[in-house]
Design an enzyme around this catalytic site. Structure first.
Site, PDB file in Angstrom:
ATOM      1  CG  HIS A 115     104.334  45.868 112.774  1.00 10.83           C
ATOM      2  ND1 HIS A 115     103.077  45.495 113.202  1.00 10.83           N
ATOM      3  CD2 HIS A 115     104.232  46.077 111.450  1.00 10.83           C
ATOM      4  CE1 HIS A 115     102.256  45.490 112.165  1.00 10.83           C
ATOM      5  NE2 HIS A 115     102.928  45.838 111.097  1.00 10.83           N
TER       6      HIS A 115
ATOM      7  CE  LYS B 165      94.973  42.516 107.697  1.00 11.98           C
ATOM      8  NZ  LYS B 165      95.620  43.697 107.099  1.00 11.98           N
ATOM      9  CG  HIS B 166      97.726  38.820 110.693  1.00 12.67           C
ATOM     10  ND1 HIS B 166      96.853  39.638 111.361  1.00 12.67           N
ATOM     11  CD2 HIS B 166      98.470  39.631 109.883  1.00 12.67           C
ATOM     12  CE1 HIS B 166      97.073  40.901 110.994  1.00 12.67           C
ATOM     13  NE2 HIS B 166      98.042  40.924 110.096  1.00 12.67           N
TER      14      HIS B 166
ATOM     15  NE  ARG C 280      98.824  50.356 105.190  1.00  8.93           N
ATOM     16  CZ  ARG C 280      99.216  50.143 106.426  1.00  8.93           C
ATOM     17  NH1 ARG C 280      99.190  51.135 107.305  1.00  8.93           N
ATOM     18  NH2 ARG C 280      99.626  48.952 106.816  1.00  8.93           N
TER      19      ARG C 280
ATOM     20  CG  ASP D 244     102.334  40.313 108.422  1.00 14.58           C
ATOM     21  OD1 ASP D 244     102.383  41.290 107.642  1.00 14.58           O
ATOM     22  OD2 ASP D 244     101.806  40.391 109.548  1.00 14.58           O
TER      23      ASP D 244
ATOM     24  NE  ARG E 122      94.783  46.016 112.343  1.00 18.74           N
ATOM     25  CZ  ARG E 122      95.908  45.365 112.062  1.00 18.74           C
ATOM     26  NH1 ARG E 122      96.883  45.272 112.972  1.00 18.74           N
ATOM     27  NH2 ARG E 122      96.059  44.783 110.883  1.00 18.74           N
TER      28      ARG E 122
END
Length: 337
Positions: free
Chosen positions: A184, A171-172, A77, A254, A141
């Site tokens: 998502h 996570k997760h 981010r 989440d 990732r």
């Protein structure tokens, strides 16, 4: 702590780089345990620092946790021009014997970036073990393709973050690596048998179960609960997360706004709490959704309060670091990989 100042069991996002008057009033009244930032909230370092300060000011709690997803690669981010670009987790394997040391160093450098602007929790390391045919939402990732590799590098990342004064979130949990769709967008259903899950998917989480915070998976495991995703499954949380894996830290969902979950937002939150989740997470900053969730949010009490306090108690001042030397060493490792 009085009832009027007790935090409530929710982590929320906000809409921009500064708080609107409506957000300030809402957060002050609701008293969320913490906040999470996304790219829409990231301006200059000075702006981020001002935003984290104003979020805490609305609560009157200097220790209110502020989270971010800062893994490196696709999930970062905070990035250029104000912060370095970090490699994806999957790139560390190419470093051979240096992989663990560089994973720790990279996380230590990330922690410096975060702590400098008032961010105290990083939603990393990701301990999901990918399998052939799984969706690319995990992809590069992942720290590796085996539980051993993911465990070793995940532990190094957690240690690097904590050395820099930032708490990690594993996570997760109990594992997203077999998902064949992006949660998502849709609800992943994993049909692996219990023994395979235990031998592969759960192992990194068992190995790092001593860490203070974890984020649940919006994934249905048919061998565990064929009807409910882990986030909403009392059986998965009780028997696997708290039982077999042995995680006794603070368990957050989440993002409740992901399309893997269906139904009204109040009902999503109620189902998560009913399953044994400690704190729900809502990320997109939409006021209508946050107000709906707020109708279900309890005070942070009992075991959830204990776990939250234990997590924050593990925050420590950053260890000494020669920042220029550390960045040069980290960049040199990848330049020669």
């Amino acid at each position: 702590m009085t009832a009027a100042s007790t935090p409530r069991a929710v982590i929320l996002g906000c809409s921009g780089t500064t708080l609107t008057p409506e957000e300030s009033a809402f957060f002050r009244d609701l008293r969320p345990w913490g906040f999470i930032l996304f790219k829409r909230n990231i301006g200059t370092p000075e702006e981020v620092r001002a935003l984290t300060a104003s979020l805490r000011e609305t609560l009157g709690r200097a220790d209110a946790p502020i989270l971010i997803d800062q893994e490196g690669g696709r999930v970062q981010r905070m990035g250029p021009p104000h912060w370095p670009k970090y490699p994806a987790g999957g790139r560390f394997g190419a470093l051979g014997e240096e992989a663990v040391a560089m994973a720790r160093l990279g996380a230590r450098l990330m922690a410096h970036d975060l702590a400098e602007v008032g961010i105290t929790v990083d939603c990393a390391p990701m301990l999901d073990v990918p399998v052939a045919g799984s969706d690319n939402i995990v992809g590069d990732r992942a720290y590796g393709a085996t539980p051993e590799a993911v465990t070793a590098l995940g532990r190094a990342v957690a240690e690097g973050l904590m050395a820099g004064g930032v708490l990690p979130v594993i996570k997760h949990i109990p594992g997203h690596g077999r998902a064949t769709c992006d949660s998502h967008l849709d609800l992943p259903v994993v049909e692996a048998d219990r023994a395979s899950l235990s031998q592969n998917d759960f192992r990194p989480f068992r190995a790092l179960a001593d860490l203070p915070l974890a984020m649940s998976a919006h994934v249905v495991f048919t061998a565990l609960d064929p009807e409910r995703p882990a986030t909403l499954s009392e059986r998965v949380i009780r028997e696997v997360v708290r039982g077999e894996i042995g995680f006794d830290g603070l368990l957050m969902t989440d993002d409740l706004s992901m399309h893997a979950l269906q139904g009204p937002f109040r009902a999503r939150a109620e189902a998560a709490y009913g399953a044994g989740i400690d704190v729900v997470l809502h990320c997109n900053g939409r006021m209508d959704e946050m107000r709906a969730i707020a109708e279900a949010v309890p005070d942070l009490t009992g075991q959830a309060e204990r776990r939250a306090g234990a997590a924050l108690a593990r925050l420590a001042p950053p260890e000494a670091l020669d920042l220029a030397e550390a960045r040069a060493r980290f960049e040199a490792a990848f330049a020669t990989a």
